[in-house]
Design a protein around this motif. Structure first.
Motif, PDB file in Angstrom:
ATOM      1  N   HIS A  41      75.690  -8.274  67.889  1.00 31.44           N
ATOM      2  CA  HIS A  41      74.730  -7.445  67.182  1.00 31.44           C
ATOM      3  C   HIS A  41      75.252  -5.999  67.075  1.00 31.44           C
ATOM      4  O   HIS A  41      75.173  -5.368  66.017  1.00 31.44           O
ATOM      5  CB  HIS A  41      73.371  -7.496  67.900  1.00 31.44           C
ATOM      6  CG  HIS A  41      72.323  -6.657  67.250  1.00 31.44           C
ATOM      7  ND1 HIS A  41      71.781  -6.948  66.028  1.00 31.44           N
ATOM      8  CD2 HIS A  41      71.715  -5.495  67.660  1.00 31.44           C
ATOM      9  CE1 HIS A  41      70.894  -6.039  65.691  1.00 31.44           C
ATOM     10  NE2 HIS A  41      70.837  -5.134  66.689  1.00 31.44           N
ATOM     11  N   LEU A  42      75.772  -5.439  68.181  1.00 31.32           N
ATOM     12  CA  LEU A  42      76.312  -4.081  68.176  1.00 31.32           C
ATOM     13  C   LEU A  42      77.538  -3.974  67.266  1.00 31.32           C
ATOM     14  O   LEU A  42      77.716  -2.985  66.564  1.00 31.32           O
ATOM     15  CB  LEU A  42      76.675  -3.649  69.603  1.00 31.32           C
ATOM     16  CG  LEU A  42      75.486  -3.365  70.524  1.00 31.32           C
ATOM     17  CD1 LEU A  42      75.974  -3.064  71.938  1.00 31.32           C
ATOM     18  CD2 LEU A  42      74.644  -2.216  70.006  1.00 31.32           C
ATOM     19  N   ASP A  43      78.394  -5.016  67.297  1.00 36.10           N
ATOM     20  CA  ASP A  43      79.559  -5.027  66.408  1.00 36.10           C
ATOM     21  C   ASP A  43      79.127  -5.007  64.938  1.00 36.10           C
ATOM     22  O   ASP A  43      79.704  -4.285  64.115  1.00 36.10           O
ATOM     23  CB  ASP A  43      80.450  -6.256  66.675  1.00 36.10           C
ATOM     24  CG  ASP A  43      81.309  -6.090  67.916  1.00 36.10           C
ATOM     25  OD1 ASP A  43      81.438  -4.952  68.408  1.00 36.10           O
ATOM     26  OD2 ASP A  43      81.862  -7.109  68.384  1.00 36.10           O
ATOM     27  N   LYS A  79      80.631   0.772  57.053  1.00 37.00           N
ATOM     28  CA  LYS A  79      80.574   0.497  55.607  1.00 37.00           C
ATOM     29  C   LYS A  79      79.659   1.487  54.907  1.00 37.00           C
ATOM     30  O   LYS A  79      79.977   1.993  53.820  1.00 37.00           O
ATOM     31  CB  LYS A  79      80.095  -0.935  55.360  1.00 37.00           C
ATOM     32  CG  LYS A  79      81.149  -1.978  55.645  1.00 37.00           C
ATOM     33  CD  LYS A  79      80.650  -3.362  55.312  1.00 37.00           C
ATOM     34  CE  LYS A  79      81.717  -4.392  55.650  1.00 37.00           C
ATOM     35  NZ  LYS A  79      81.288  -5.755  55.327  1.00 37.00           N
ATOM     36  N   ASN A  80      78.525   1.779  55.533  1.00 34.39           N
ATOM     37  CA  ASN A  80      77.590   2.754  54.946  1.00 34.39           C
ATOM     38  C   ASN A  80      78.240   4.130  54.840  1.00 34.39           C
ATOM     39  O   ASN A  80      78.068   4.836  53.853  1.00 34.39           O
ATOM     40  CB  ASN A  80      76.305   2.837  55.770  1.00 34.39           C
ATOM     41  CG  ASN A  80      75.397   1.646  55.544  1.00 34.39           C
ATOM     42  OD1 ASN A  80      75.515   0.954  54.544  1.00 34.39           O
ATOM     43  ND2 ASN A  80      74.505   1.396  56.490  1.00 34.39           N
ATOM     44  N   HIS A  81      78.987   4.488  55.889  1.00 41.59           N
ATOM     45  CA  HIS A  81      79.668   5.778  55.870  1.00 41.59           C
ATOM     46  C   HIS A  81      80.697   5.825  54.744  1.00 41.59           C
ATOM     47  O   HIS A  81      80.800   6.817  54.013  1.00 41.59           O
ATOM     48  CB  HIS A  81      80.339   6.028  57.226  1.00 41.59           C
ATOM     49  CG  HIS A  81      81.099   7.305  57.271  1.00 41.59           C
ATOM     50  ND1 HIS A  81      80.483   8.540  57.272  1.00 41.59           N
ATOM     51  CD2 HIS A  81      82.436   7.548  57.283  1.00 41.59           C
ATOM     52  CE1 HIS A  81      81.403   9.487  57.291  1.00 41.59           C
ATOM     53  NE2 HIS A  81      82.603   8.902  57.307  1.00 41.59           N
ATOM     54  N   ARG A  82      81.486   4.757  54.591  1.00 38.51           N
ATOM     55  CA  ARG A  82      82.483   4.701  53.514  1.00 38.51           C
ATOM     56  C   ARG A  82      81.810   4.758  52.153  1.00 38.51           C
ATOM     57  O   ARG A  82      82.263   5.452  51.238  1.00 38.51           O
ATOM     58  CB  ARG A  82      83.344   3.440  53.631  1.00 38.51           C
ATOM     59  CG  ARG A  82      84.454   3.576  54.658  1.00 38.51           C
ATOM     60  CD  ARG A  82      85.408   2.412  54.541  1.00 38.51           C
ATOM     61  NE  ARG A  82      84.725   1.171  54.865  1.00 38.51           N
ATOM     62  CZ  ARG A  82      85.039   0.377  55.888  1.00 38.51           C
ATOM     63  NH1 ARG A  82      86.047   0.660  56.660  1.00 38.51           N
ATOM     64  NH2 ARG A  82      84.362  -0.721  56.116  1.00 38.51           N
ATOM     65  N   LEU A  83      80.713   4.008  52.011  1.00 41.30           N
ATOM     66  CA  LEU A  83      79.991   4.027  50.736  1.00 41.30           C
ATOM     67  C   LEU A  83      79.427   5.421  50.441  1.00 41.30           C
ATOM     68  O   LEU A  83      79.511   5.913  49.317  1.00 41.30           O
ATOM     69  CB  LEU A  83      78.867   2.992  50.739  1.00 41.30           C
ATOM     70  CG  LEU A  83      79.298   1.547  50.598  1.00 41.30           C
ATOM     71  CD1 LEU A  83      78.081   0.632  50.787  1.00 41.30           C
ATOM     72  CD2 LEU A  83      79.919   1.291  49.239  1.00 41.30           C
ATOM     73  N   ALA A  84      78.856   6.044  51.469  1.00 41.83           N
ATOM     74  CA  ALA A  84      78.301   7.389  51.289  1.00 41.83           C
ATOM     75  C   ALA A  84      79.410   8.369  50.911  1.00 41.83           C
ATOM     76  O   ALA A  84      79.230   9.232  50.041  1.00 41.83           O
ATOM     77  CB  ALA A  84      77.596   7.845  52.560  1.00 41.83           C
ATOM     78  N   THR A  85      80.574   8.220  51.541  1.00 42.24           N
ATOM     79  CA  THR A  85      81.713   9.088  51.218  1.00 42.24           C
ATOM     80  C   THR A  85      82.146   8.887  49.770  1.00 42.24           C
ATOM     81  O   THR A  85      82.391   9.849  49.039  1.00 42.24           O
ATOM     82  CB  THR A  85      82.892   8.802  52.175  1.00 42.24           C
ATOM     83  OG1 THR A  85      82.451   9.019  53.517  1.00 42.24           O
ATOM     84  CG2 THR A  85      84.066   9.699  51.879  1.00 42.24           C
ATOM     85  N   LYS A  86      82.221   7.634  49.341  1.00 38.68           N
ATOM     86  CA  LYS A  86      82.605   7.346  47.954  1.00 38.68           C
ATOM     87  C   LYS A  86      81.571   7.885  46.977  1.00 38.68           C
ATOM     88  O   LYS A  86      81.916   8.469  45.943  1.00 38.68           O
ATOM     89  CB  LYS A  86      82.782   5.837  47.752  1.00 38.68           C
ATOM     90  CG  LYS A  86      84.062   5.299  48.344  1.00 38.68           C
ATOM     91  CD  LYS A  86      84.212   3.822  48.066  1.00 38.68           C
ATOM     92  CE  LYS A  86      85.493   3.282  48.708  1.00 38.68           C
ATOM     93  NZ  LYS A  86      85.684   1.861  48.455  1.00 38.68           N
ATOM     94  N   VAL A  87      80.303   7.676  47.293  1.00 35.13           N
ATOM     95  CA  VAL A  87      79.239   8.164  46.415  1.00 35.13           C
ATOM     96  C   VAL A  87      79.314   9.690  46.308  1.00 35.13           C
ATOM     97  O   VAL A  87      79.217  10.244  45.210  1.00 35.13           O
ATOM     98  CB  VAL A  87      77.853   7.703  46.930  1.00 35.13           C
ATOM     99  CG1 VAL A  87      76.728   8.460  46.236  1.00 35.13           C
ATOM    100  CG2 VAL A  87      77.691   6.207  46.721  1.00 35.13           C
ATOM    101  N   GLN A  95      79.879  -2.179  62.222  1.00 33.33           N
ATOM    102  CA  GLN A  95      80.524  -2.487  60.948  1.00 33.33           C
ATOM    103  C   GLN A  95      79.672  -2.005  59.772  1.00 33.33           C
ATOM    104  O   GLN A  95      80.180  -1.419  58.808  1.00 33.33           O
ATOM    105  CB  GLN A  95      80.809  -3.992  60.828  1.00 33.33           C
ATOM    106  CG  GLN A  95      81.931  -4.475  61.701  1.00 33.33           C
ATOM    107  CD  GLN A  95      82.110  -5.992  61.604  1.00 33.33           C
ATOM    108  OE1 GLN A  95      81.488  -6.655  60.784  1.00 33.33           O
ATOM    109  NE2 GLN A  95      82.978  -6.533  62.466  1.00 33.33           N
ATOM    110  N   LEU A  96      78.365  -2.264  59.842  1.00 32.94           N
ATOM    111  CA  LEU A  96      77.457  -1.805  58.787  1.00 32.94           C
ATOM    112  C   LEU A  96      77.448  -0.283  58.700  1.00 32.94           C
ATOM    113  O   LEU A  96      77.454   0.296  57.612  1.00 32.94           O
ATOM    114  CB  LEU A  96      76.040  -2.328  59.025  1.00 32.94           C
ATOM    115  CG  LEU A  96      75.800  -3.787  58.688  1.00 32.94           C
ATOM    116  CD1 LEU A  96      74.387  -4.193  59.100  1.00 32.94           C
ATOM    117  CD2 LEU A  96      75.980  -4.023  57.202  1.00 32.94           C
ATOM    118  N   SER A  97      77.462   0.372  59.851  1.00 26.92           N
ATOM    119  CA  SER A  97      77.472   1.822  59.876  1.00 26.92           C
ATOM    120  C   SER A  97      78.752   2.361  59.236  1.00 26.92           C
ATOM    121  O   SER A  97      78.711   3.313  58.451  1.00 26.92           O
ATOM    122  CB  SER A  97      77.353   2.308  61.320  1.00 26.92           C
ATOM    123  OG  SER A  97      77.429   3.703  61.378  1.00 26.92           O
TER     124      SER A  97
END
Length: 108
Positions: free
Chosen positions: A10-12, A20-28, A16-18
């Motif tokens: 669950h923590l992993d 991915k969200n960070h990468r997506l936010a950076t791209k956006v 991973q989601l965090s």
């Protein structure tokens, strides 16, 4: 132990989601900044284009004013020539009738 393993998975997954969200936010954010810069360039280009168009219209208007004044001057010049010609014709008519036009010139 399976409960511990489940928490770890669950923590992993959360990590991973965090990420991915960070990468997506950076791209956006990158695309937002890029889009903002492009919009700013487009606005500046449009402002320059509009300014040039206004300047061209002003020049055309001034050119038309000059042409109008030239036409008025030609019309006035033609009007004066017509009056001179009419005066000359009257002088010739008076001469033909035997009236001395030179005396009339002094009276004017």
């Amino acid at each position: 132990m399976s409960s511990e393993k489940g928490k770890h998975i669950h923590l992993d997954l959360q990590d991973q989601l965090s990420q991915k969200n960070h990468r997506l936010a950076t791209k956006v954010n990158y695309f937002d900044r890029k889009h903002d810069c492009q919009l700013q360039r487009d606005r500046m280009h449009l402002a320059n284009t509009n300014s040039q168009a206004v300047h061209e219209r002003q020049l055309m208007s001034k050119e038309m004013d000059i042409r109008l004044e030239e036409a008025k001057a030609r019309s006035s010049e033609q009007h004066v020539k017509e009056h001179v010609a009419m005066t000359e014709m009257l002088r010739l008519q008076l001469k033909l009738k035997g009236i001395d036009g030179e005396d009339d010139d002094r009276q004017l």
